[in-house]
Design an enzyme around this catalytic site. Structure first.
Site, PDB file in Angstrom:
ATOM      1  N   GLN A   1       0.816  -1.211   0.000  1.00 36.60           N
ATOM      2  CA  GLN A   1       0.000   0.000   0.000  1.00 36.60           C
ATOM      3  C   GLN A   1       0.848   1.258   0.000  1.00 36.60           C
ATOM      4  O   GLN A   1       0.417   2.300  -0.499  1.00 36.60           O
ATOM      5  CB  GLN A   1      -0.949  -0.008   1.209  1.00 36.60           C
ATOM      6  N   HIS A   4       1.328   3.307  -3.218  1.00 36.17           N
ATOM      7  CA  HIS A   4       0.307   4.177  -3.809  1.00 36.17           C
ATOM      8  C   HIS A   4       0.813   5.605  -3.967  1.00 36.17           C
ATOM      9  O   HIS A   4       0.435   6.295  -4.903  1.00 36.17           O
ATOM     10  CB  HIS A   4      -0.955   4.174  -2.944  1.00 36.17           C
ATOM     11  N   GLU A  43      -8.104   3.109   6.873  1.00 31.69           N
ATOM     12  CA  GLU A  43      -8.836   2.675   5.687  1.00 31.69           C
ATOM     13  C   GLU A  43      -8.823   1.149   5.566  1.00 31.69           C
ATOM     14  O   GLU A  43      -9.869   0.516   5.425  1.00 31.69           O
ATOM     15  CB  GLU A  43      -8.199   3.296   4.446  1.00 31.69           C
ATOM     16  N   HIS A  44      -7.642   0.565   5.584  1.00 25.90           N
ATOM     17  CA  HIS A  44      -7.482  -0.895   5.484  1.00 25.90           C
ATOM     18  C   HIS A  44      -6.832  -1.409   6.761  1.00 25.90           C
ATOM     19  O   HIS A  44      -5.773  -0.914   7.156  1.00 25.90           O
ATOM     20  CB  HIS A  44      -6.569  -1.284   4.321  1.00 25.90           C
ATOM     21  N   ASP A  89      -8.375  -4.484  -3.024  1.00 24.35           N
ATOM     22  CA  ASP A  89      -8.158  -3.457  -4.048  1.00 24.35           C
ATOM     23  C   ASP A  89      -8.503  -3.952  -5.442  1.00 24.35           C
ATOM     24  O   ASP A  89      -8.986  -3.185  -6.275  1.00 24.35           O
ATOM     25  CB  ASP A  89      -6.683  -3.024  -4.041  1.00 24.35           C
ATOM     26  N   HIS A 121     -48.745  25.109  10.923  1.00 26.72           N
ATOM     27  CA  HIS A 121     -48.711  23.656  11.080  1.00 26.72           C
ATOM     28  C   HIS A 121     -49.870  23.184  11.949  1.00 26.72           C
ATOM     29  O   HIS A 121     -50.529  22.182  11.667  1.00 26.72           O
ATOM     30  CB  HIS A 121     -47.387  23.220  11.738  1.00 26.72           C
TER      31      HIS A 121
END
Length: 432
Positions: free
Chosen positions: A246, A249, A314-315, A348, A408
């Site tokens: 990762q 990235h 995230e992961h 992924d 109302h």
């Protein structure tokens, strides 16, 4: 802590980026296709007669893709499609009778039009076509517009094939802010959409942020993150490989190891240092590990789970003797990957769950993209029993006047009178 991230720098002034994105969006809003073409030519060197691919062009491009690549795309999309179908089938329309003749319900209605952005650049994220387009189609979205940029002046054939096989109704070879703005605001050649989905670089992410409200978006996204929880039973080489998987990235992608074993932590650090020089993506993975990598040793697996939740990563990959304990002990994560048999890269690329996930701590309050994101849960109500309407009218009148909403209250009053025996004084005065 055996490895700390680099000291945080002072907050970067993003005002120039924000202003540049704002200017492009407003220019596209004002000048439409002319502005889109100008920015595409400037940023991508791309200005074809039409950015939208005609059906015969799509067929020709798909035919140029190797058969094995097409087979793999179909396999992966079937995994994504199958899981999304199970998700959709779990969402039921309901109708309940709460009082005699009072029916309340909700329906899950697909969004009318979605814009799917599939990034290009260094990494043509073919898998993002599966995640954004396939899932939208399973939800029942009738119109999906898909955009992806050319790569160094060339058509990204595999990405176009993935978009086509996923079910995109329109495919445009168009990237960047200009693509996102065109889909959101609409131009002569691109009808506007209702929701934008898909990852992108900092400019695309900022464009989605600025356009949110005018259109919906899937979520606010930042750099990809991985957090590995490991005990003494984990394979340190596997841990190291997965952390770097990762980190590649981008140079700002955090990679964190939380472990109950100091021995494993030391071995992982050694493996990372040995692996990095030979990685083709070391120019991204190296700075990411240097500046954002962390290795933390804790006293127990429960402490590891508790600490991991504070990251809301995230992961989260769980490489422990009993990985499913994480399902009971953790709550703040984008996605869990349980045991050595799986990995974040499966999520992924191939396994079927969605890879568009929350980052920067957003997992504290949201999950990732899924079939439900493309649905609007809308309610309806119906009262057919006169006595129930009269009762609700009386309560409505009193409740509304507590809040000083006389209009109302009167809507309730007239039903209490029409269907019951109430006689509102204001109505008699109005008729007099």
């Amino acid at each position: 802590m055996l490895k700390q991230p680099a000291p945080k720098q002072a907050a970067t002034d993003d005002s120039a980026l924000r202003e540049r994105v704002r200017a492009i969006i407003e220019d596209v809003r004002t000048r439409g296709d002319a502005a889109v073409r100008e920015y595409s030519e400037r940023f991508d060197g791309w200005s074809p007669e039409s950015f939208r691919l005609a059906p015969e062009e799509v067929e020709r491009i798909v035919a140029s893709v190797p058969a094995q690549v097409l087979d793999d795309i179909r396999f992966v999309q079937e995994q994504v499609r199958g899981f999304a179908r199970h998700q959709r089938e779990s969402l039921h329309d309901i109708e309940v009778e709460t009082l005699p003749g009072v029916r309340l319900g909700h329906r899950h209605v697909p969004i009318g039009a979605v814009g799917a952005y599939v990034p290009g650049g260094r990494y043509p994220l073919t898998a993002s076509a599966h995640m954004t387009i396939v899932t939208a189609k399973v939800a029942g979205v009738p119109r999906v517009v898909a955009c992806t940029p050319p790569i160094r002046g060339e058509v990204p054939a595999a990405t176009v094939a993935a978009m086509h096989l996923a079910g995109a109704d329109e495919i445009h070879l168009l990237g960047g802010v200009q693509a996102v703005a065109a889909m959101a605001t609409g131009t002569a050649s691109v009808s506007s959409v209702d929701l934008l989905a898909g990852p992108g670089n900092a400019y695309v992410a900022e464009a989605k942020r600025q356009l949110f409200g005018e259109v919906g978006i899937d979520l606010f996204a930042g750099p990809t993150e991985i957090l590995v929880i490991a005990d003494e039973h984990a394979d340190p080489f596997v841990v190291a490989v997965d952390l770097l998987s990762q980190a590649e990235h981008g140079p700002d992608s955090p990679a964190v190891l939380i472990t109950t074993s100091r021995e494993l932590a030391v071995e992982v650090l050694g493996h990372v240092e040995a692996l990095l020089p030979g990685m083709p993506t070391a120019d991204f993975a190296g700075p990411a590990w240097r500046d954002h990598g962390e290795v933390v040793v804790v006293g127990s697996i429960d402490e590891a789970f508790a600490l991991a939740d504070t990251y809301a990563a995230e992961h989260v990959e769980v490489l422990t003797e009993r990985p499913r304990l994480a399902l009971e002990r953790m709550r703040d994560y984008g996605a869990l990957f349980l045991g050595e048999g799986t990995c974040v890269s499966y999520g992924d690329k191939v396994i079927g769950t969605n890879h568009v996930l929350p980052t920067k701590g957003a997992a504290r309050y949201t999950g990732g993209l899924w079939v439900g994101k493309y649905l609007k849960t809308v309610t309806y109500q119906e009262v057919t029993d006169p006595a129930s309407s009269a009762r609700l009218g009386e309560v409505c009148g009193r409740a509304a006047r507590v809040e000083l909403f006389e209009g109302h209250a009167r809507s309730g009053d007239v039903r209490a009178a029409k269907f019951g025996d109430a006689t509102p004084e204001w109505a008699d005065r109005a008729r007099a």
